[in-house]
Each structure stands twice: as C-alpha cells, then as structure tokens.
Design a protein around this motif. Structure first.
Motif, PDB file in Angstrom:
ATOM      1  N   ARG A  53       0.714  -1.123  -0.115  1.00  9.86           N
ATOM      2  CA  ARG A  53       0.033   0.067  -0.044  1.00  9.86           C
ATOM      3  C   ARG A  53       0.874   1.178   0.106  1.00  9.86           C
ATOM      4  O   ARG A  53       0.673   2.282  -0.795  1.00  9.86           O
ATOM      5  N   LEU A  54       1.874   1.189   0.926  1.00 11.06           N
ATOM      6  CA  LEU A  54       2.901   2.423   0.949  1.00 11.06           C
ATOM      7  C   LEU A  54       3.511   2.761  -0.685  1.00 11.06           C
ATOM      8  O   LEU A  54       3.938   3.737  -0.756  1.00 11.06           O
ATOM      9  N   HIS A  55       3.806   1.622  -1.200  1.00  3.29           N
ATOM     10  CA  HIS A  55       4.789   1.774  -2.365  1.00  3.29           C
ATOM     11  C   HIS A  55       3.782   2.460  -3.485  1.00  3.29           C
ATOM     12  O   HIS A  55       4.031   3.383  -4.037  1.00  3.29           O
ATOM     13  N   ALA A  56       2.514   2.025  -3.176  1.00  6.40           N
ATOM     14  CA  ALA A  56       1.353   2.546  -4.283  1.00  6.40           C
ATOM     15  C   ALA A  56       1.182   4.054  -3.868  1.00  6.40           C
ATOM     16  O   ALA A  56       1.278   4.951  -4.882  1.00  6.40           O
ATOM     17  N   GLU A  57       1.123   4.337  -2.547  1.00  8.45           N
ATOM     18  CA  GLU A  57       1.079   5.923  -2.329  1.00  8.45           C
ATOM     19  C   GLU A  57       2.254   6.757  -2.504  1.00  8.45           C
ATOM     20  O   GLU A  57       2.231   7.588  -3.018  1.00  8.45           O
ATOM     21  N   LYS A  58       3.399   5.910  -2.485  1.00 11.93           N
ATOM     22  CA  LYS A  58       4.661   6.646  -2.847  1.00 11.93           C
ATOM     23  C   LYS A  58       4.426   7.195  -4.385  1.00 11.93           C
ATOM     24  O   LYS A  58       4.860   8.274  -4.661  1.00 11.93           O
ATOM     25  N   ASP A  59       3.954   6.402  -5.259  1.00  8.95           N
ATOM     26  CA  ASP A  59       4.079   6.370  -6.736  1.00  8.95           C
ATOM     27  C   ASP A  59       3.037   7.647  -6.789  1.00  8.95           C
ATOM     28  O   ASP A  59       3.235   8.362  -7.685  1.00  8.95           O
ATOM     29  N   ARG A  60       1.939   7.486  -6.055  1.00  2.00           N
ATOM     30  CA  ARG A  60       0.904   8.565  -6.186  1.00  2.00           C
ATOM     31  C   ARG A  60       1.513  10.003  -5.909  1.00  2.00           C
ATOM     32  O   ARG A  60       1.123  10.952  -6.438  1.00  2.00           O
ATOM     33  N   VAL A  61       2.066  10.224  -4.655  1.00  2.00           N
ATOM     34  CA  VAL A  61       2.868  11.324  -4.081  1.00  2.00           C
ATOM     35  C   VAL A  61       3.623  11.759  -5.366  1.00  2.00           C
ATOM     36  O   VAL A  61       3.925  12.888  -5.676  1.00  2.00           O
ATOM     37  N   SER A  62       4.513  10.955  -5.862  1.00  2.00           N
ATOM     38  CA  SER A  62       5.419  11.589  -7.039  1.00  2.00           C
ATOM     39  C   SER A  62       5.054  11.952  -8.161  1.00  2.00           C
ATOM     40  O   SER A  62       5.442  12.793  -8.867  1.00  2.00           O
ATOM     41  N   GLY A  63       3.688  11.583  -8.273  1.00  2.00           N
ATOM     42  CA  GLY A  63       2.824  12.026  -9.298  1.00  2.00           C
ATOM     43  C   GLY A  63       2.601  13.604  -9.267  1.00  2.00           C
ATOM     44  O   GLY A  63       2.145  14.220 -10.536  1.00  2.00           O
ATOM     45  N   PHE A  64       2.487  14.021  -8.318  1.00  2.00           N
ATOM     46  CA  PHE A  64       2.090  15.384  -8.304  1.00  2.00           C
ATOM     47  C   PHE A  64       3.465  16.374  -8.204  1.00  2.00           C
ATOM     48  O   PHE A  64       4.263  16.270  -7.567  1.00  2.00           O
ATOM     49  N   GLN A  65       3.409  17.112  -9.385  1.00  2.00           N
ATOM     50  CA  GLN A  65       4.577  17.933  -9.816  1.00  2.00           C
ATOM     51  C   GLN A  65       4.527  18.977  -8.784  1.00  2.00           C
ATOM     52  O   GLN A  65       3.630  19.815  -8.486  1.00  2.00           O
ATOM     53  N   GLU A  66       5.785  19.459  -8.375  1.00  2.00           N
ATOM     54  CA  GLU A  66       5.764  20.616  -7.540  1.00  2.00           C
ATOM     55  C   GLU A  66       5.290  21.946  -8.021  1.00  2.00           C
ATOM     56  O   GLU A  66       4.734  22.629  -7.620  1.00  2.00           O
ATOM     57  N   SER A  67       5.523  22.037  -9.598  1.00  2.00           N
ATOM     58  CA  SER A  67       5.209  23.198 -10.197  1.00  2.00           C
ATOM     59  C   SER A  67       3.482  23.450 -10.029  1.00  2.00           C
ATOM     60  O   SER A  67       2.944  24.565 -10.261  1.00  2.00           O
ATOM     61  N   THR A  68       2.908  22.440 -10.003  1.00  2.00           N
ATOM     62  CA  THR A  68       1.569  22.449  -9.904  1.00  2.00           C
ATOM     63  C   THR A  68       0.842  22.694  -8.471  1.00  2.00           C
ATOM     64  O   THR A  68      -0.214  22.711  -8.218  1.00  2.00           O
ATOM     65  N   GLU A  76       3.422  19.619   2.367  1.00  2.00           N
ATOM     66  CA  GLU A  76       2.607  18.504   2.543  1.00  2.00           C
ATOM     67  C   GLU A  76       3.093  17.525   1.850  1.00  2.00           C
ATOM     68  O   GLU A  76       3.290  16.318   2.479  1.00  2.00           O
ATOM     69  N   ARG A  77       3.487  17.755   0.713  1.00  2.00           N
ATOM     70  CA  ARG A  77       3.788  16.752  -0.202  1.00  2.00           C
ATOM     71  C   ARG A  77       5.221  16.005   0.440  1.00  2.00           C
ATOM     72  O   ARG A  77       5.335  14.867   0.525  1.00  2.00           O
TER      73      ARG A  77
END
Length: 163
Positions: A53-68, A76-77
């Motif tokens: 579950r945590l690996h999937a969450e890590k992938d989701r978090v990294s999908g949020f680009q800092e510029s957005t 928070e990210r």
C-alpha cells in the motif's frame, strides 16, 4: 506569481490520512474499543500488505509535480513522502514487526483509555473492556510474529514499557 492550491492534492492528502488510520487502527487516535486481535494474526501478512500500500502511495505522491502545488502543498507533499519512506524503512529494511517488541508497544498500551478524557466515562470503560479482553490474544499473536531469539536488551525493555 504563487501557484494556487491544487484541489487534486487536497483531495489526495485527505484520502491518504483516512487510509493511513484504516491501515493503522492501533494508533492511539483510532483506538476506541478496537479489536486488537484483528491487527496481529500474521505480522508478515500485515507488513507485506502495508508495504505494498505504501509503495502505491509513494507512486501517487511522486505524481504530483511541485510546479502545480502551492507552498503549503509542497510542504505537505514532502511530509507525506517522508512518512511513507520512514514507514517503509521500519517495515522492509529494519523488519521491525518481526524483530522488535517495541513495534507493538503503543498498540497494547492502555494509556489512552485512562489518561485522556476523549469520551464520556461509560463509553471509555466499554472501550477499555473490549481492549482488555483482547490483550492476551494480541500478545500471543505478537509473540508469534517476533523472530527469536531476541536480543537481551529487547527482552529487558518489555517490563519498562508496561509501567
């Protein structure tokens, strides 16, 4: 020009927090009468499910680009990513659920029931009763999860954490 808050991030972080408490019912804030025995039937299974579950969450978090993200959301990210990395370290690298009894100490600590007035006394007493009845089974399950022999220092710390 500052970036405005991303609604996608805010929705995600709220979902992450809710899912985290579901995955960790032994956290003090989620303890009201919880069934301890549901948490430790097989430490390996629980740890593997949580790591996945945590690996999937890590992938989701990294999908949020800092510029957005706004400054608050970038903070928070980084915080969420750090929490995920820390949890993965303790589960996968340190193998804490299998090597250290301290991993379970907060889950079987009755302190939240007796020192925090989070609900009326009658409700807390009912929750404590459910908890107290589950402790022997939970401790037996925890014992089965731990790889032995344990270091003497780990064995010696047990009585100190229950005082």
């Amino acid at each position: 020009m500052p970036v405005s808050d991303s609604k996608d991030w805010d929705s995600y972080v709220n979902q992450f927090i809710e899912a985290y408490f579901v995955a960790h019912p032994d956290l003090p804030c989620g303890k009201d009468g919880m069934n301890l025995t549901a948490n430790y039937p097989t430490g390996a299974l629980r740890a593997c499910k949580e790591a996945k579950r945590l690996h999937a969450e890590k992938d989701r978090v990294s999908g949020f680009q800092e510029s957005t993200l706004s400054e608050r959301q970038r903070f928070e990210r980084e915080y969420v990513a750090s929490q995920i990395d820390a949890d993965l370290f303790w589960i996968e690298s340190a193998e804490w659920p299998f090597r250290c009894p301290q991993f379970y100490a907060d889950a079987i600590d009755p302190d939240v029931y007796v020192s925090r007035e989070y609900a009326p006394l009658e409700q807390r007493l009912k929750a404590y009763t459910v908890y107290a009845k589950a402790v022997p089974t939970a401790v037996e399950q925890i014992r089965k999860n731990l790889r032995t022999p344990l270091p003497k220092t780990f064995v010696n710390i047990g009585p100190q954490t229950t005082r």
